[in-house]
Scaffold this active site. Structure first.
Site, PDB file in Angstrom:
ATOM      1  N   ASP A 150      -7.556  -5.397  10.303  1.00 28.07           N
ATOM      2  CA  ASP A 150      -7.090  -4.344   9.396  1.00 28.07           C
ATOM      3  C   ASP A 150      -7.048  -2.986  10.090  1.00 28.07           C
ATOM      4  O   ASP A 150      -6.362  -2.068   9.614  1.00 28.07           O
ATOM      5  CB  ASP A 150      -8.025  -4.233   8.187  1.00 28.07           C
ATOM      6  CG  ASP A 150      -8.000  -5.466   7.326  1.00 28.07           C
ATOM      7  OD1 ASP A 150      -6.910  -6.003   7.080  1.00 28.07           O
ATOM      8  OD2 ASP A 150      -9.087  -5.909   6.894  1.00 28.07           O
ATOM      9  N   ASP A 196       0.817  -1.226   0.000  1.00 32.58           N
ATOM     10  CA  ASP A 196       0.000   0.000   0.000  1.00 32.58           C
ATOM     11  C   ASP A 196       0.849   1.273   0.000  1.00 32.58           C
ATOM     12  O   ASP A 196       0.537   2.233   0.697  1.00 32.58           O
ATOM     13  CB  ASP A 196      -0.934   0.026   1.219  1.00 32.58           C
ATOM     14  CG  ASP A 196      -2.010  -1.050   1.143  1.00 32.58           C
ATOM     15  OD1 ASP A 196      -2.230  -1.580   0.052  1.00 32.58           O
ATOM     16  OD2 ASP A 196      -2.604  -1.356   2.184  1.00 32.58           O
TER      17      ASP A 196
END
Length: 600
Positions: A538, A314
């Site tokens: 997450d 990411d």
């Protein structure tokens, strides 16, 4: 230690001009800068030898006129002798001829000045010393002073090559052979992976978890403290990098996977996974994070273990999609793009970790629901290429790429093909697909691999797909296409990915375990892997104070109605979630229930 000195002759190099850089390849002759400069040199060659390998330290002393740019050349007596990895010079080799050129900081040598460089090498049969050197095309003449080489490999890893100009020539060469052997094309093929005992224990704490607890998952190094971990003999955890590598040796496995995840200004478009380093702390990232990891992974005791690094998830795609001018662009993404923290940080990680022969680097390349549009596809490939050439990295430091890391995009969509049409309308017009060129991770990964090769990566690169949470099984899984009343009805009724929006990424309700780790499942795919350990959160569904630098992102809040990046849709997140990386048993239970293929 084998020491050999070659003294210079008194030859004049007339009508010569130019400067050099240290390159290995054919013997390149580059002249000195002045037309009548005298090139005279003293070369000291010091090696530590072991069976099949050696470390060389080469010192050049200029005893002629000042030189602005130098090229040292020599010929290996044995055709099997090869340069493997060098530092403080640019070294290339063609056949037995080797050329070393100065770097930007050590090219100027005043009369009487010295500079040094070094390299790790390999050999078979014998390892004789070179008998002649040239400096800028002029032969250095002299004799030899050999000493007896060691009979066994030393036990301390080579020191890290300097990243800034040394103030004095190194006096002590690295003393340990490089680890490993030649890299294999696919490190997962016919290989058994490491089972993280910490994750295994958590999985088995949930009813039914023993069905998957022996699956290989990645170890996340998400902060500096995670490198060393805790003294397990005192407190039973958490384990550090060396602990995991030692356990991998104990298990007798073939490979272990680590996630390198601590860039300055990490995850610039998401708060849940922000890190400990500020946007301007690239030097700290290099010295306190990457360099210690390299020192541990480069230990010779791990030479026969395939160490697979997933590089900075990411990160780089954010520089394409989440900077100013894009929906949901952030100031932090603007900052790390402007200061080069991501590109240079990834480049440094690739260069340093990729210099270890048994390490395999796979760079994170987002997923189809992020960069599947034409406007993002090629620009992302280009920025991945740029990072692979930054901070001393090269294409040789990149073994492949990984998509869908810690995400939920379906591996295959059997009932909704991107080429389908409904009543004359392409399914790309549906709200779910939204003109994307891809609708699942497999077709995206294979297409993006082709694009990466087109922009300059090696044709043999392999792709990984994280399938840890993209199974989407259970009662909600469709068994055929949706109704043909509209493109939206057709797509929504037939898609196996049951998220509200493909941009939703946090603790998704209804998700299930995906394909179990499998080597070479499809053309161009090195493996399906479980990089995100199932059951690790997450991000928190509400703000939870913590000392790990983990923020609160509304995309993890089940009541959040969305933003521009997810089409202003509900987040689809589970409630009561802990901070990023913490154990989330309710999610783990759901993942097992909705696994596809189903668990037995």
């Amino acid at each position: 230690m084998n020491v050999w000195r070659r003294l210079s002759g008194q030859r004049r190099a007339l009508a010569l001009a130019g400067a050099g850089a240290l390159v290995a390849g054919g013997l390149v002759t580059l002249p000195v800068t002045a037309a009548h400069a005298a090139t005279q040199c003293d070369v000291t060659w010091t090696t530590n030898d072991w069976q099949g390998g050696f470390t060389a330290n080469v010192t050049i002393r200029n005893i002629g006129d000042a030189v602005n740019g130098w090229t040292l050349g020599w010929t290996f007596p044995n055709s099997s002798q090869r340069v493997v990895q060098g530092w403080s010079a640019e070294i290339s080799q063609t056949g037995s001829q080797v050329t070393a050129r100065n770097l930007s900081y050590n090219g100027s040598l005043a009369s009487g000045a010295s500079t040094s460089f070094g390299f790790n090498g390999s050999w078979s049969g014998s390892n004789p010393k070179p008998t002649s050197f040239t400096l800028n095309g002029t032969v250095c003449n002299g004799g030899t002073t050999p000493t007896t080489p060691p009979t066994t490999p030393p036990t301390t890893p080579p020191t890290t090559p300097p990243t800034t100009p040394p103030t004095t020539p190194p006096t002590t060469p690295p003393t340990t052979p490089p680890v490993g052997g030649p890299r294999v094309d696919n490190p997962y093929l016919n290989a058994r992976g490491y089972v993280n005992p910490e994750w295994k224990a958590k999985a088995e704490s949930v009813p039914g978890g023993n069905r998957i607890s022996n699956t290989s998952t990645a170890v996340w190094i998400d902060r500096i403290a995670a490198i060393e971990g805790t003294d397990n003999s005192q407190s039973n955890g958490p384990m550090g990098v060396r602990d995991h590598l030692d356990e991998a040796l104990r298990q007798g496995v073939d490979y272990i996977q680590f996630v390198i995840y601590n860039l300055p200004g990490r995850d610039c478009a998401a708060l849940a996974s922000n890190g400990e380093l500020k946007a301007d702390e690239l030097p700290k990232y290099k010295a306190q994070y990457i360099d210690p990891i390299k020192a541990i992974q480069g230990d010779a005791k791990y030479r026969n273990l395939r160490i697979i690094n997933i590089i900075e998830i990411d990160s780089l795609p954010n520089l394409v999609t989440n900077t100013s001018g894009n929906p949901g662009g952030t100031a932090m993404c603007d900052t790390v793009k402007a200061n080069g923290a991501y590109v240079n940080g990834v480049g440094y990680a690739l260069a340093q970790l990729g210099s270890i022969p048994n390490v395999y680097n796979y760079i994170d390349a987002a997923h189809h629901g992020w960069i599947g549009w034409d406007s993002n596809f090629t620009p992302t490939a280009n920025i991945l290429r740029d990072a692979s050439r930054a901070s001393g990295a090269s294409a040789a430091n990149v073994h492949g790429f990984i998509v869908n890391t810690a995400n939920y995009s379906a591996l295959k969509e059997p009932y909704v093909k991107i080429t389908d049409s409904v009543n004359g309308q392409t399914v790309r017009q549906s709200k779910w697909i939204d003109w994307n060129q891809y609708n699942d991770e497999l077709t995206f990964a294979q297409a993006f691999r082709n694009e990466l090769v087109r922009v300059g990566f090696d044709a043999n690169i392999g792709m990984l797909i994280d399938t840890s949470r993209n199974g989407w099984g259970g009662a909600a899984r469709p068994t055929g296409p949706g109704p043909s009343t509209s493109v939206d009805a057709y797509v929504n009724g037939g898609r196996v990915d049951r998220r509200i929006h493909a941009g939703n990424w946090c603790n998704q309700a209804g998700a299930g375990l995906g394909e179990r780790p499998t080597a070479a499942p499809e053309p161009g795919i090195d493996a399906y892997v479980w990089v995100k350990p199932p059951g690790e959160s997450d991000g928190s569904s509400r703000e939870i104070p913590n000392t790990d630098g983990k923020g609160f992102d509304r995309m993890c809040d089940p009541t959040y109605t969305g933003n521009a990046r997810n089409g202003n849709s509900m987040s689809g997140a589970l409630g009561d979630a802990p901070i990023s990386g913490a154990w989330f048993p309710a999610q783990f239970t759901q993942l097992m229930q909705n696994a596809y293929p189903p668990l037995s």
